[in-house]
Design a protein around this motif. Sequence first.
Motif, PDB file in Angstrom:
ATOM      1  N   LEU A 112       0.774  -1.258  -0.003  1.00  0.00           N
ATOM      2  CA  LEU A 112      -0.127   0.008   0.198  1.00  0.00           C
ATOM      3  C   LEU A 112       0.750   1.371  -0.074  1.00  0.00           C
ATOM      4  N   LEU A 113       0.375   2.144  -0.696  1.00  0.00           N
ATOM      5  CA  LEU A 113       1.265   3.413  -0.786  1.00  0.00           C
ATOM      6  C   LEU A 113       0.884   4.490   0.272  1.00  0.00           C
ATOM      7  N   ALA A 114      -0.738   4.499   0.348  1.00  0.00           N
ATOM      8  CA  ALA A 114      -1.393   5.433   1.209  1.00  0.00           C
ATOM      9  C   ALA A 114      -2.780   5.118   1.962  1.00  0.00           C
ATOM     10  N   LEU A 115      -3.122   5.716   2.893  1.00  0.00           N
ATOM     11  CA  LEU A 115      -4.419   5.043   3.504  1.00  0.00           C
ATOM     12  C   LEU A 115      -4.908   6.288   4.106  1.00  0.00           C
ATOM     13  N   ASP A 116      -6.152   6.469   4.005  1.00  0.00           N
ATOM     14  CA  ASP A 116      -6.763   7.551   4.639  1.00  0.00           C
ATOM     15  C   ASP A 116      -8.200   7.026   5.400  1.00  0.00           C
ATOM     16  N   VAL A 117      -8.333   7.313   6.535  1.00  0.00           N
ATOM     17  CA  VAL A 117      -9.393   6.604   7.278  1.00  0.00           C
ATOM     18  C   VAL A 117     -10.009   7.721   8.038  1.00  0.00           C
ATOM     19  N   VAL A 118     -11.097   8.390   7.575  1.00  0.00           N
ATOM     20  CA  VAL A 118     -12.070   9.245   8.377  1.00  0.00           C
ATOM     21  C   VAL A 118     -13.467   8.619   8.806  1.00  0.00           C
ATOM     22  N   HIS A 119     -13.407   8.642  10.246  1.00  0.00           N
ATOM     23  CA  HIS A 119     -14.771   8.005  10.912  1.00  0.00           C
ATOM     24  C   HIS A 119     -15.311   9.336  11.539  1.00  0.00           C
ATOM     25  N   ARG A 120     -16.520   9.081  11.509  1.00  0.00           N
ATOM     26  CA  ARG A 120     -17.423  10.275  12.021  1.00  0.00           C
ATOM     27  C   ARG A 120     -17.969   9.500  13.391  1.00  0.00           C
ATOM     28  N   VAL A 121     -17.948  10.472  14.357  1.00  0.00           N
ATOM     29  CA  VAL A 121     -18.610   9.942  15.685  1.00  0.00           C
ATOM     30  C   VAL A 121     -19.739  11.180  16.082  1.00  0.00           C
ATOM     31  N   GLY A 122     -20.456  10.705  17.138  1.00  0.00           N
ATOM     32  CA  GLY A 122     -21.648  11.505  17.316  1.00  0.00           C
ATOM     33  C   GLY A 122     -22.831  10.850  16.942  1.00  0.00           C
ATOM     34  N   ILE A 123     -24.036  11.640  16.743  1.00  0.00           N
ATOM     35  CA  ILE A 123     -25.128  11.261  16.452  1.00  0.00           C
ATOM     36  C   ILE A 123     -25.452  11.137  14.535  1.00  0.00           C
ATOM     37  N   LEU A 124     -25.677   9.892  14.205  1.00  0.00           N
ATOM     38  CA  LEU A 124     -25.682   9.687  12.754  1.00  0.00           C
ATOM     39  C   LEU A 124     -27.091   9.209  12.368  1.00  0.00           C
ATOM     40  N   LEU A 125     -27.853   9.453  11.411  1.00  0.00           N
ATOM     41  CA  LEU A 125     -29.133   9.146  10.865  1.00  0.00           C
ATOM     42  C   LEU A 125     -29.079   8.230   9.653  1.00  0.00           C
ATOM     43  N   PRO A 126     -30.027   7.378   9.364  1.00  0.00           N
ATOM     44  CA  PRO A 126     -30.083   6.482   8.254  1.00  0.00           C
ATOM     45  C   PRO A 126     -29.663   7.189   6.979  1.00  0.00           C
ATOM     46  N   GLY A 127     -28.561   6.661   6.003  1.00  0.00           N
ATOM     47  CA  GLY A 127     -28.098   7.392   4.859  1.00  0.00           C
ATOM     48  C   GLY A 127     -26.900   8.064   5.001  1.00  0.00           C
ATOM     49  N   ASP A 128     -26.363   8.290   6.614  1.00  0.00           N
ATOM     50  CA  ASP A 128     -25.315   9.270   6.691  1.00  0.00           C
ATOM     51  C   ASP A 128     -23.954   8.330   6.404  1.00  0.00           C
ATOM     52  N   VAL A 129     -22.908   9.026   6.085  1.00  0.00           N
ATOM     53  CA  VAL A 129     -21.678   8.365   5.889  1.00  0.00           C
ATOM     54  C   VAL A 129     -21.154   8.143   7.323  1.00  0.00           C
ATOM     55  N   ALA A 130     -20.607   6.929   7.894  1.00  0.00           N
ATOM     56  CA  ALA A 130     -20.111   6.672   9.017  1.00  0.00           C
ATOM     57  C   ALA A 130     -18.660   6.729   8.897  1.00  0.00           C
ATOM     58  N   VAL A 131     -18.225   5.861   7.811  1.00  0.00           N
ATOM     59  CA  VAL A 131     -16.423   5.879   7.620  1.00  0.00           C
ATOM     60  C   VAL A 131     -16.170   5.885   6.095  1.00  0.00           C
ATOM     61  N   VAL A 132     -15.145   6.362   6.011  1.00  0.00           N
ATOM     62  CA  VAL A 132     -14.605   6.437   4.596  1.00  0.00           C
ATOM     63  C   VAL A 132     -13.097   6.011   4.800  1.00  0.00           C
ATOM     64  N   ILE A 133     -12.795   4.984   3.814  1.00  0.00           N
ATOM     65  CA  ILE A 133     -11.625   4.330   3.640  1.00  0.00           C
ATOM     66  C   ILE A 133     -10.873   4.479   2.229  1.00  0.00           C
ATOM     67  N   VAL A 134      -9.910   5.291   2.032  1.00  0.00           N
ATOM     68  CA  VAL A 134      -9.210   5.405   0.700  1.00  0.00           C
ATOM     69  C   VAL A 134      -7.915   4.596   0.578  1.00  0.00           C
ATOM     70  N   ALA A 135      -7.707   3.636   0.032  1.00  0.00           N
ATOM     71  CA  ALA A 135      -6.448   2.854  -0.260  1.00  0.00           C
ATOM     72  C   ALA A 135      -5.858   3.260  -1.397  1.00  0.00           C
ATOM     73  N   ARG A 136      -4.609   3.400  -1.287  1.00  0.00           N
ATOM     74  CA  ARG A 136      -4.002   3.746  -2.648  1.00  0.00           C
ATOM     75  C   ARG A 136      -2.758   2.645  -2.942  1.00  0.00           C
ATOM     76  N   ALA A 137      -2.626   2.471  -4.283  1.00  0.00           N
ATOM     77  CA  ALA A 137      -1.452   1.509  -4.360  1.00  0.00           C
ATOM     78  C   ALA A 137      -1.098   1.625  -5.847  1.00  0.00           C
ATOM     79  N   ALA A 138       0.059   1.170  -6.245  1.00  0.00           N
ATOM     80  CA  ALA A 138       0.570   1.146  -7.803  1.00  0.00           C
ATOM     81  C   ALA A 138      -0.411   0.283  -8.477  1.00  0.00           C
ATOM     82  N   HIS A 139      -0.959  -0.808  -8.074  1.00  0.00           N
ATOM     83  CA  HIS A 139      -1.675  -1.474  -8.783  1.00  0.00           C
ATOM     84  C   HIS A 139      -3.195  -1.777  -8.037  1.00  0.00           C
ATOM     85  N   ARG A 140      -4.168  -2.039  -8.788  1.00  0.00           N
ATOM     86  CA  ARG A 140      -5.427  -2.169  -8.391  1.00  0.00           C
ATOM     87  C   ARG A 140      -5.653  -3.423  -7.205  1.00  0.00           C
ATOM     88  N   ALA A 141      -5.259  -4.465  -7.533  1.00  0.00           N
ATOM     89  CA  ALA A 141      -5.038  -5.530  -6.657  1.00  0.00           C
ATOM     90  C   ALA A 141      -4.599  -5.094  -5.206  1.00  0.00           C
TER      91      ALA A 141
END
Lengths: 138, 79
Positions: free
Chosen positions: A73-102
């Motif tokens: 892996l070249l880079a990893l972003d992890v953003v997680h939300r805390v507090g009160i969330l409602l249906p449809g809200d985004v709770a977590v996003v993970i972005v993984a970056r590498a030289a190749h897709r696999a």
Amino acid sequence: MIVIELVDHPIDVGALVASSVDSESGGVVTFVGTVRAATRGRTVVRLEYEAYPSMAASEIEAIAATAKQRFGLLALDVVHRVGILLPGDVAVVIVARAAHRAAAFDACRYAIDTLKQTVPIWKKEVFADGEVWVGDRP
Amino acid sequence: MRVRVLLFAALREATGRSICEVELAAGATVADLVARLESEHSALVGARYTVALNRTYATPSAALSAGDEVALIPPVSGG
């Protein structure tokens, strides 16, 4: 490069993905975890997330370090939300970056699966007729 | 010696505490601390949790030092 954030406001998924694209990588894989309106046949009113922020950050760093070693892996972003969330809200996003897709797919999958097992973040499901901390009861 | 204990999620609600300070004898371990906490907070008895010592998962035999930050970690459910 590792970005780790716990935020108490909506996550801008598009901006996060756009900011992680660069000329070094050949694949960027994003996982977006969202709040379901129903779970185990019950209607979810809201989720309440809480975290142990300093340890959550160090556990996510450990996930990124392992993913780099194991998948290239070249880079990893992890953003997680805390507090009160409602249906449809985004709770977590993970972005993984590498030289190749696999490697990017493998690392992203590894990151979310491991986050759910080791990172000290909790969610309470609140229903119309009750509430439960997820995982608290066998 | 004095250590700081953090409680989260179900354990925070069950005990009504998010943080407490505990005075222990020198040489005390995580297991000693857990025994003390469970004697003072009956809601912890039988509860499901692991323990983190200074932000790292720890075993019951881990030795404590003055000023340590101990956290009771109920089953995690992020994501």
